[in-house]
Design a protein around this motif. Structure first.
Motif, PDB file in Angstrom:
ATOM      1  N   LYS A  87       0.196   3.283  -8.048  1.00 39.31           N
ATOM      2  CA  LYS A  87      -0.070   2.819  -6.682  1.00 39.31           C
ATOM      3  C   LYS A  87      -1.553   2.965  -6.360  1.00 39.31           C
ATOM      4  O   LYS A  87      -2.166   2.058  -5.793  1.00 39.31           O
ATOM      5  CB  LYS A  87       0.771   3.601  -5.675  1.00 39.31           C
ATOM      6  CG  LYS A  87       0.597   3.103  -4.261  1.00 39.31           C
ATOM      7  CD  LYS A  87       1.549   3.755  -3.306  1.00 39.31           C
ATOM      8  CE  LYS A  87       1.453   3.122  -1.932  1.00 39.31           C
ATOM      9  NZ  LYS A  87       2.427   3.674  -0.995  1.00 39.31           N
ATOM     10  N   TYR A  88      -2.124   4.094  -6.729  1.00 42.70           N
ATOM     11  CA  TYR A  88      -3.542   4.349  -6.489  1.00 42.70           C
ATOM     12  C   TYR A  88      -4.404   3.296  -7.176  1.00 42.70           C
ATOM     13  O   TYR A  88      -5.303   2.707  -6.562  1.00 42.70           O
ATOM     14  CB  TYR A  88      -3.901   5.752  -6.980  1.00 42.70           C
ATOM     15  CG  TYR A  88      -5.376   6.039  -7.000  1.00 42.70           C
ATOM     16  CD1 TYR A  88      -6.070   6.283  -5.818  1.00 42.70           C
ATOM     17  CD2 TYR A  88      -6.090   6.046  -8.197  1.00 42.70           C
ATOM     18  CE1 TYR A  88      -7.429   6.537  -5.838  1.00 42.70           C
ATOM     19  CE2 TYR A  88      -7.442   6.299  -8.215  1.00 42.70           C
ATOM     20  CZ  TYR A  88      -8.109   6.542  -7.031  1.00 42.70           C
ATOM     21  OH  TYR A  88      -9.466   6.782  -7.053  1.00 42.70           O
ATOM     22  N   SER A  90      -3.493   0.326  -8.227  1.00 46.09           N
ATOM     23  CA  SER A  90      -3.214  -0.997  -7.654  1.00 46.09           C
ATOM     24  C   SER A  90      -4.024  -1.208  -6.384  1.00 46.09           C
ATOM     25  O   SER A  90      -4.616  -2.266  -6.175  1.00 46.09           O
ATOM     26  CB  SER A  90      -1.735  -1.151  -7.339  1.00 46.09           C
ATOM     27  OG  SER A  90      -0.967  -1.003  -8.497  1.00 46.09           O
ATOM     28  N   LYS A  91      -4.061  -0.181  -5.536  1.00 46.86           N
ATOM     29  CA  LYS A  91      -4.824  -0.274  -4.295  1.00 46.86           C
ATOM     30  C   LYS A  91      -6.323  -0.388  -4.574  1.00 46.86           C
ATOM     31  O   LYS A  91      -7.035  -1.143  -3.899  1.00 46.86           O
ATOM     32  CB  LYS A  91      -4.533   0.938  -3.413  1.00 46.86           C
ATOM     33  CG  LYS A  91      -3.140   0.900  -2.820  1.00 46.86           C
ATOM     34  CD  LYS A  91      -2.718   2.215  -2.243  1.00 46.86           C
ATOM     35  CE  LYS A  91      -3.222   2.424  -0.855  1.00 46.86           C
ATOM     36  NZ  LYS A  91      -2.644   3.622  -0.230  1.00 46.86           N
ATOM     37  N   LYS A  95      -8.782  -3.528  -3.580  1.00 44.00           N
ATOM     38  CA  LYS A  95     -10.026  -3.304  -2.845  1.00 44.00           C
ATOM     39  C   LYS A  95     -11.206  -3.935  -3.581  1.00 44.00           C
ATOM     40  O   LYS A  95     -12.063  -4.573  -2.970  1.00 44.00           O
ATOM     41  CB  LYS A  95     -10.251  -1.796  -2.678  1.00 44.00           C
ATOM     42  CG  LYS A  95     -11.439  -1.433  -1.854  1.00 44.00           C
ATOM     43  CD  LYS A  95     -11.196  -1.723  -0.401  1.00 44.00           C
ATOM     44  CE  LYS A  95     -12.340  -1.208   0.448  1.00 44.00           C
ATOM     45  NZ  LYS A  95     -12.206  -1.607   1.835  1.00 44.00           N
ATOM     46  N   ARG A 100      -7.480  -6.171  -0.302  1.00 43.50           N
ATOM     47  CA  ARG A 100      -6.796  -5.036   0.316  1.00 43.50           C
ATOM     48  C   ARG A 100      -6.431  -5.289   1.783  1.00 43.50           C
ATOM     49  O   ARG A 100      -5.469  -4.743   2.295  1.00 43.50           O
ATOM     50  CB  ARG A 100      -7.699  -3.803   0.194  1.00 43.50           C
ATOM     51  CG  ARG A 100      -7.110  -2.524   0.688  1.00 43.50           C
ATOM     52  CD  ARG A 100      -6.187  -1.897  -0.342  1.00 43.50           C
ATOM     53  NE  ARG A 100      -5.689  -0.633   0.167  1.00 43.50           N
ATOM     54  CZ  ARG A 100      -4.534  -0.498   0.818  1.00 43.50           C
ATOM     55  NH1 ARG A 100      -3.760  -1.531   1.015  1.00 43.50           N
ATOM     56  NH2 ARG A 100      -4.149   0.669   1.262  1.00 43.50           N
ATOM     57  N   ARG A 104      -0.443  -5.377   0.475  1.00 46.78           N
ATOM     58  CA  ARG A 104      -0.134  -3.953   0.467  1.00 46.78           C
ATOM     59  C   ARG A 104       0.814  -3.630  -0.666  1.00 46.78           C
ATOM     60  O   ARG A 104       1.534  -4.505  -1.152  1.00 46.78           O
ATOM     61  CB  ARG A 104       0.429  -3.503   1.801  1.00 46.78           C
ATOM     62  CG  ARG A 104       1.657  -4.234   2.220  1.00 46.78           C
ATOM     63  CD  ARG A 104       1.960  -3.976   3.659  1.00 46.78           C
ATOM     64  NE  ARG A 104       3.232  -3.272   3.775  1.00 46.78           N
ATOM     65  CZ  ARG A 104       3.761  -2.916   4.921  1.00 46.78           C
ATOM     66  NH1 ARG A 104       3.136  -3.154   6.038  1.00 46.78           N
ATOM     67  NH2 ARG A 104       4.915  -2.300   4.962  1.00 46.78           N
ATOM     68  N   VAL A 105       0.803  -2.389  -1.100  1.00 45.58           N
ATOM     69  CA  VAL A 105       1.630  -1.937  -2.216  1.00 45.58           C
ATOM     70  C   VAL A 105       2.800  -1.150  -1.634  1.00 45.58           C
ATOM     71  O   VAL A 105       2.599  -0.124  -0.996  1.00 45.58           O
ATOM     72  CB  VAL A 105       0.819  -1.061  -3.192  1.00 45.58           C
ATOM     73  CG1 VAL A 105       1.658  -0.680  -4.392  1.00 45.58           C
ATOM     74  CG2 VAL A 105      -0.444  -1.780  -3.639  1.00 45.58           C
TER      75      VAL A 105
END
Length: 130
Positions: A87-88, A90-91, A95, A100, A104-105
């Protein structure tokens, strides 16, 4: 006799290595041609840390595969690979691509994430002010 049989059964069960699969579903942005899934897979390959080191995927039997809209990360159970790291990353990728603000994930299930668009409703602010 019975004791030795149970010990052999326990060893044979332990010999099987189970894998954990994490899925990132990118269907919506890929269908809209907003996200390039090949570059996302390359980003994950370069950035995923295993045992505290990047570029350590092959030695630890971590495999990243992709479909047309999904990326799957398969890891041995005993490695303790973190879903949160996906998740980290992917975000961070979103970005970096300046997506971003639009995507959203979201956790879709226990072992999967999904990239979704934010729901934006226009016109509600004018009615709230009156």
């Amino acid at each position: 006799m019975n004791i030795s049989i149970t010990v052999l059964q326990a060893k044979s069960k332990g010999a099987k290595k189970s894998t954990v699969k994490f899925v990132i579903d990118c269907a919506a942005p890929v269908d809209d041609k907003v996200l390039d899934i090949a570059s996302f897979e390359k980003y994950l390959n370069e950035r995923i840390k295993v045992e505290g080191k990047t570029g350590n995927l092959a030695q630890c039997n971590v495999v990243i595969t992709r479909d047309r809209t999904k990326i799957t990360v398969a890891s041995p159970q005993d490695l303790g690979f973190s879903k949160r790291q996906l998740k980290y990353l992917s975000k961070r990728y979103l970005k970096k691509q300046q997506l971003r603000d639009y995507l959203r994930v979201i956790a879709a299930s226990k072992n999967s994430y999904e990239l979704k668009y934010y729901q934006i409703t226009a016109g509600d602010d004018e009615e709230a002010e009156e």
